[in-house]
Write an enzyme that holds these catalytic residues in place. Structure first.
Site, short mmCIF file in Angstrom:
data_model
loop_
_atom_site.label_atom_id
_atom_site.label_comp_id
_atom_site.label_asym_id
_atom_site.label_seq_id
_atom_site.Cartn_x
_atom_site.Cartn_y
_atom_site.Cartn_z
N CYS A 22 -46.02 -0.63 -3.42
CA CYS A 22 -45.22 -1.73 -3.96
C CYS A 22 -45.06 -2.89 -2.99
O CYS A 22 -45.07 -4.04 -3.37
CB CYS A 22 -43.84 -1.20 -4.33
SG CYS A 22 -43.08 -0.30 -2.96
N GLU A 40 -32.74 1.54 -0.58
CA GLU A 40 -32.96 2.94 -0.28
C GLU A 40 -33.04 3.08 1.24
O GLU A 40 -33.20 2.10 1.97
CB GLU A 40 -34.25 3.44 -0.95
CG GLU A 40 -34.10 3.45 -2.46
CD GLU A 40 -35.12 4.30 -3.20
OE1 GLU A 40 -36.32 4.11 -2.97
OE2 GLU A 40 -34.70 5.13 -4.02
N GLU A 86 -36.03 -0.26 -7.55
CA GLU A 86 -37.10 -0.49 -6.55
C GLU A 86 -38.34 -0.87 -7.32
O GLU A 86 -39.02 -0.02 -7.90
CB GLU A 86 -37.35 0.81 -5.75
CG GLU A 86 -36.23 1.19 -4.81
CD GLU A 86 -36.16 0.29 -3.59
OE1 GLU A 86 -37.02 -0.60 -3.42
OE2 GLU A 86 -35.21 0.45 -2.81
N ASN A 144 -47.13 6.42 -7.26
CA ASN A 144 -47.89 6.22 -6.02
C ASN A 144 -47.44 7.13 -4.88
O ASN A 144 -48.25 7.57 -4.07
CB ASN A 144 -47.84 4.76 -5.61
CG ASN A 144 -46.44 4.25 -5.42
OD1 ASN A 144 -45.48 4.83 -5.93
ND2 ASN A 144 -46.30 3.17 -4.69
P1 NAD Z 1 -43.85 2.01 -14.42
O1 NAD Z 1 -42.85 0.93 -14.44
O2 NAD Z 1 -44.91 2.01 -15.44
O3 NAD Z 1 -43.13 3.44 -14.53
C1 NAD Z 1 -42.15 3.84 -13.62
C2 NAD Z 1 -41.38 4.99 -14.20
O4 NAD Z 1 -40.55 4.52 -15.25
C3 NAD Z 1 -42.23 6.11 -14.81
O5 NAD Z 1 -41.66 7.35 -14.47
C4 NAD Z 1 -42.13 5.83 -16.29
O6 NAD Z 1 -42.32 6.98 -17.08
C5 NAD Z 1 -40.70 5.34 -16.40
N1 NAD Z 1 -40.40 4.52 -17.56
C6 NAD Z 1 -41.22 3.70 -18.26
N2 NAD Z 1 -40.53 3.10 -19.26
C7 NAD Z 1 -39.26 3.54 -19.19
C8 NAD Z 1 -38.07 3.27 -19.95
N3 NAD Z 1 -38.06 2.41 -20.95
N4 NAD Z 1 -36.93 3.90 -19.58
C9 NAD Z 1 -36.92 4.75 -18.54
N5 NAD Z 1 -38.00 5.05 -17.80
C10 NAD Z 1 -39.17 4.45 -18.12
O7 NAD Z 1 -44.43 1.99 -12.93
P2 NAD Z 1 -45.68 2.78 -12.36
O8 NAD Z 1 -46.90 2.19 -12.98
O9 NAD Z 1 -45.44 4.23 -12.45
O10 NAD Z 1 -45.61 2.40 -10.83
C11 NAD Z 1 -46.14 1.23 -10.33
C12 NAD Z 1 -45.05 0.18 -10.15
O11 NAD Z 1 -44.00 0.71 -9.37
C13 NAD Z 1 -45.55 -1.03 -9.40
O12 NAD Z 1 -45.01 -2.19 -10.00
C14 NAD Z 1 -44.98 -0.85 -8.02
O13 NAD Z 1 -44.82 -2.02 -7.28
C15 NAD Z 1 -43.68 -0.18 -8.31
N6 NAD Z 1 -43.19 0.55 -7.13
C16 NAD Z 1 -42.09 0.08 -6.46
C17 NAD Z 1 -41.63 0.72 -5.32
C18 NAD Z 1 -40.44 0.23 -4.54
O14 NAD Z 1 -39.88 1.00 -3.78
N7 NAD Z 1 -40.02 -1.01 -4.69
C19 NAD Z 1 -42.28 1.87 -4.87
C20 NAD Z 1 -43.39 2.34 -5.58
C21 NAD Z 1 -43.83 1.66 -6.71
#
Ligand code: NAD
Length: 481
Positions: free
Chosen positions: A284, A455, A250, A153
């Protein structure tokens, strides 16, 4: 229009662009679905090479005086600012977010993180602990090689938010952006290099979960900082625990935004819209459970529907566009399924709906109940669920009745109530009469399932360094033998 966004190479290892040896990774512009670049994922060997390069380079970087590291970060911030227009355009192509957002919110926030940590780093000192004749002191030392893994995002902001505190503390980083949005991190690597960062200190590998998993468990990695969903967070946290690695998580949320009936209606409606529709709802910390007190409910919903109807959807590169497409077709379908579930459960659609193709309009549900999935699960799209409440104790209990704990907001003119309610809310970040503002000076992160660590701000330093205690004996050793 030329939408070619092909980078020099897919990866950045040891100070230079390197082509990936893994599977093809096509990049699509979400607005048109056009392929704008084709990258290649990193092979497992390339992940290891990136971590080795980081481990080799890190000690010399850590040995520099903090001001010398800071200068590199400051220069990088200046380069970002000078190129903000082109970087923001690329961010829009990568994510589909409106250019009016990316111009002010993405790389700009990244530049601020670099500036902030450049300023903070050289001021950090250890402690001197008097112990009578003897004394001790502490040294704040880097962790070594940090792995950064991003969500789709805010790809470039996330890369900067992780790189800035890591690098200022003398760590090296291997960053893996989301496979959906791989372009910004490569720009950051090039900018940091141009700013004088030594080879190997910031590396980029590409790929999905498997590449991320290889990075997390690499023998050289001492710390993992993930921005992603709760299920991914659980997997990454568990994998990191094997090697006793430090983590920052996060993760997602289903944050409450509480509107008391004494609130300024215009401000509360504006904040609720920002808290649900900015970046097409892909944030998020969004306040997706909007609890509205009975007395203000009808006026709130009326004004919300009026203002939501004026939101301009369309071409993200048009400066007038306020609401762009969803970043990936798969995510758009997930959001549609959530909207359908809300309707099937009996919630009333005040405005919006499933939309078409990549677009989902600003959507508001009313008459929802706490047990509906639209009020429980993170949707990560422009879908606001409004709920009604009677009194303060009730709304605090309902707001906290979730496994998430990322953020929360309160709108009221009553000063004491505002602080009492935020004290009672289980959330890492709370806003009073504001929402979703995340200045770099303020710690940001979640509690409960929404994460571990913080962060931004000085608090982030703790998560990218470790304390060494040094006891200094000043006299004879008194041994009882
Ligand atoms: P996601 O969990 O699908 O993927 C996040 C990242 O993790 C990607 O780069 C993905 O390739 C990687 N990943 C997936 N499986 C993994 C594994 N087993 N080991 C290591 N890396 C792995 O999330 P998304 O769909 O890209 O993003 C949306 C989510 O992120 C939402 O839940 C949102 O709330 C959260 N988010 C949180 C914050 C925050 O600061 N708290 C900020 C932005 C987004």
């Amino acid at each position: 229009m030329n939408l070619n966004a092909q980078p020099t190479a897919s990866l950045f290892i040891d100070g230079r662009p390197v082509e990936g040896e893994g599977a093809a990774l096509p990049v699509f512009y979400p607005y048109t679905g056009q392929e704008i670049a084709t990258l290649r994922e990193a092979s497992t060997d390339q992940v290891a090479l990136a971590c080795q390069a980081a481990a080799r380079a890190q000690p010399a970087w850590a040995a520099l005086a903090p001001v010398d590291r800071a200068r590199v970060l400051s220069r990088a911030a200046a380069i970002i600012r000078a190129r903000n227009d082109e970087l923001s355009r690329l961010e829009t192509l990568d994510t589909g977010k409106p250019i009016q957002e990316t111009l002010i919110a993405d790389w700009e926030s990244g530049a601020q993180a670099l500036e902030y940590f450049a300023g903070l780093g050289p001021t950090l000192t250890g402690q001197m602990i008097p112990l009578g004749r003897d004394w001790a002191y502490t040294r704040r030392e880097p962790l070594g090689v940090c792995a950064g893994i991003g969500a789709w995002n805010y790809p470039s902001q996330i890369a900067c938010w992780k790189a800035a505190p890591a690098l200022i503390m003398g760590n090296a980083m291997v960053f893996k952006p989301s496979e959906e949005t791989p372009l910004g991190a490569l720009q950051l690597a090039a900018i940091l290099t141009e700013a004088g960062l030594p080879a190997g200190i910031f590396n980029v590998v590409q790929g999905g979960g498997a590449v991320g998993a290889a990075l997390v468990t690499d023998v050289n990695v001492a710390k993992v900082s993930l921005t992603g969903s709760v299920p991914t967070g659980r997997r990454v946290y568990a994998a990191a625990a094997e090697g006793m690695r430090h983590v920052t998580m996060e993760l997602g949320g289903k944050s409450p935004l509480i509107v008391f009936d004494d609130a300024s209606l215009e401000d509360a409606v504006g904040a609720a819209m920002l808290a649900n529709f900015y970046s097409s709802g892909q944030i998020c910390s969004n306040g997706t459970r909007v609890f509205v007190q009975e007395g203000i409910r009808d006026a709130f919903l009326r004004r919300l529907a009026e203002r939501a109807a004026t939101i301009r959807m369309g071409d993200p590169l048009d400066a007038e566009t306020q609401h762009g497409p969803i970043t990936s077709p798969a995510q758009a379908e997930k959001i549609r399924a959530a909207i359908a579930a809300g309707q099937a459960a009996g919630a009333r659609l005040v405005c919006g709906g499933p939309g078409e193709g990549a677009f989902i309009p600003p959507t508001v549900f009313a008459d929802a109940t706490d047990d509906m999935t639209i009020a429980r699960d993170e949707i990560f799209g422009p879908v606001m669920t409004t709920l009604t409440f009677r009194d303060e104790a009730e709304v605090i209990a309902r707001a906290n009745a979730t496994g998430f704990g990322l953020a929360a907001g309160v709108f009221t003119q009553d000063l004491t109530r505002a602080h009492r309610v935020t004290a009672g809310l289980q959330a890492g970040t709370c806003w009073i009469n504001a929402y979703n503002l995340t200045p770099v000076e303020m710690p940001f992160g979640g509690v409960k399932q929404s994460g571990i660590g913080r962060e931004n701000s000085a608090a982030a330093i703790e998560h990218y360094s470790q304390l060494k205690s040094v006891y200094v004996g000043m006299g004879p050793v008194e041994a009882p033998y």
